[in-house]
Design a protein around this motif. Sequence first.
Motif, PDB file in Angstrom:
ATOM      1  N   ARG A  26       0.821  -1.111   0.158  1.00 29.82           N
ATOM      2  CA  ARG A  26      -0.173  -0.119  -0.069  1.00 29.82           C
ATOM      3  C   ARG A  26       1.006   1.215   0.105  1.00 29.82           C
ATOM      4  O   ARG A  26       1.861   1.438   0.766  1.00 29.82           O
ATOM      5  N   VAL A  27       0.381   2.282  -0.668  1.00 40.13           N
ATOM      6  CA  VAL A  27       1.189   3.595  -0.664  1.00 40.13           C
ATOM      7  C   VAL A  27       0.087   4.687  -0.135  1.00 40.13           C
ATOM      8  O   VAL A  27      -1.270   4.629  -0.860  1.00 40.13           O
TER       9      VAL A  27
ATOM     10  N   ALA B 167      -1.023   0.736  10.419  1.00 33.77           N
ATOM     11  CA  ALA B 167      -1.471  -0.577  11.239  1.00 33.77           C
ATOM     12  C   ALA B 167      -2.735  -0.946  10.775  1.00 33.77           C
ATOM     13  O   ALA B 167      -3.123  -2.072  10.843  1.00 33.77           O
ATOM     14  N   SER B 168      -3.423  -0.148  10.003  1.00 29.57           N
ATOM     15  CA  SER B 168      -4.986  -0.681   9.718  1.00 29.57           C
ATOM     16  C   SER B 168      -4.599  -1.644   8.679  1.00 29.57           C
ATOM     17  O   SER B 168      -5.998  -2.345   8.120  1.00 29.57           O
ATOM     18  N   LEU B 169      -3.663  -1.740   7.862  1.00 30.26           N
ATOM     19  CA  LEU B 169      -3.446  -2.881   7.070  1.00 30.26           C
ATOM     20  C   LEU B 169      -3.634  -4.275   7.614  1.00 30.26           C
ATOM     21  O   LEU B 169      -4.217  -5.054   6.951  1.00 30.26           O
TER      22      LEU B 169
ATOM     23  N   ILE C 273       4.736  -2.535   2.918  1.00 34.22           N
ATOM     24  CA  ILE C 273       4.224  -4.029   2.841  1.00 34.22           C
ATOM     25  C   ILE C 273       3.657  -4.356   4.386  1.00 34.22           C
ATOM     26  O   ILE C 273       4.599  -4.314   5.297  1.00 34.22           O
ATOM     27  N   GLY C 274       2.415  -4.632   4.581  1.00 28.54           N
ATOM     28  CA  GLY C 274       1.881  -5.191   5.516  1.00 28.54           C
ATOM     29  C   GLY C 274       1.983  -6.784   5.268  1.00 28.54           C
ATOM     30  O   GLY C 274       1.496  -7.193   4.490  1.00 28.54           O
ATOM     31  N   GLU C 275       2.385  -7.465   6.518  1.00 30.87           N
ATOM     32  CA  GLU C 275       2.576  -8.547   6.598  1.00 30.87           C
ATOM     33  C   GLU C 275       2.031  -9.242   8.064  1.00 30.87           C
ATOM     34  O   GLU C 275       2.327  -8.734   9.036  1.00 30.87           O
ATOM     35  N   VAL C 276       1.201 -10.385   7.828  1.00 32.34           N
ATOM     36  CA  VAL C 276       0.435 -11.151   8.673  1.00 32.34           C
ATOM     37  C   VAL C 276       1.086 -12.670   8.890  1.00 32.34           C
ATOM     38  O   VAL C 276       0.872 -13.006   7.617  1.00 32.34           O
TER      39      VAL C 276
END
Length: 168
Positions: A39-40, A82-84, A116-119
């Motif tokens: 996401r940008v 953090a909403s990612l 880059i959000g990673e879970v």
Amino acid sequence: MLPHRILQKMLTMRPVSSFSPSSGFSSLSAWGDRLKQERVFSSSDVLEYSKVSLDSNPLHFDLECAQKAGFEDRLVPGMLVASLFPRIIASRFPGAVYVSQSLQFKSPVYIGEEIIGEVQATNIRAMKNKYLAKFETKCFKHSDDLVIDGEATAILPTLAMEQGKSII
């Protein structure tokens, strides 16, 4: 707890590098698999977030203020970045209930940077007809610069993940 061989059978999925259009379902692995989203964040995103959250911190809107505080540019609010995490989880597990989140903000995120959000699932526990899942949550910029580190817990209605559900 589920018997080991049933859990192993349920937990067969290859790592997902991004959300891409395809159909079908896959199972969540408790160990090692990662779900990611890029996401940008734009000035418009920050403005809309500010309207909803009432966060009017000038570090997000005033370049001079941000620079005087020691930053290179205007900041994206950490909670917006953090909403990612809930988005990644809910997009793959519709009906998931986000229960908790801990966060450590490690590095600033500037407007226009690719994040880059990673879970990654670290533990899954069966409860009646649902699952309690614990996730490591991380955001990176420039591929390997950690900007947020944390942990989330969610109640999942199933371990079957929707494949290719567009979240853009």
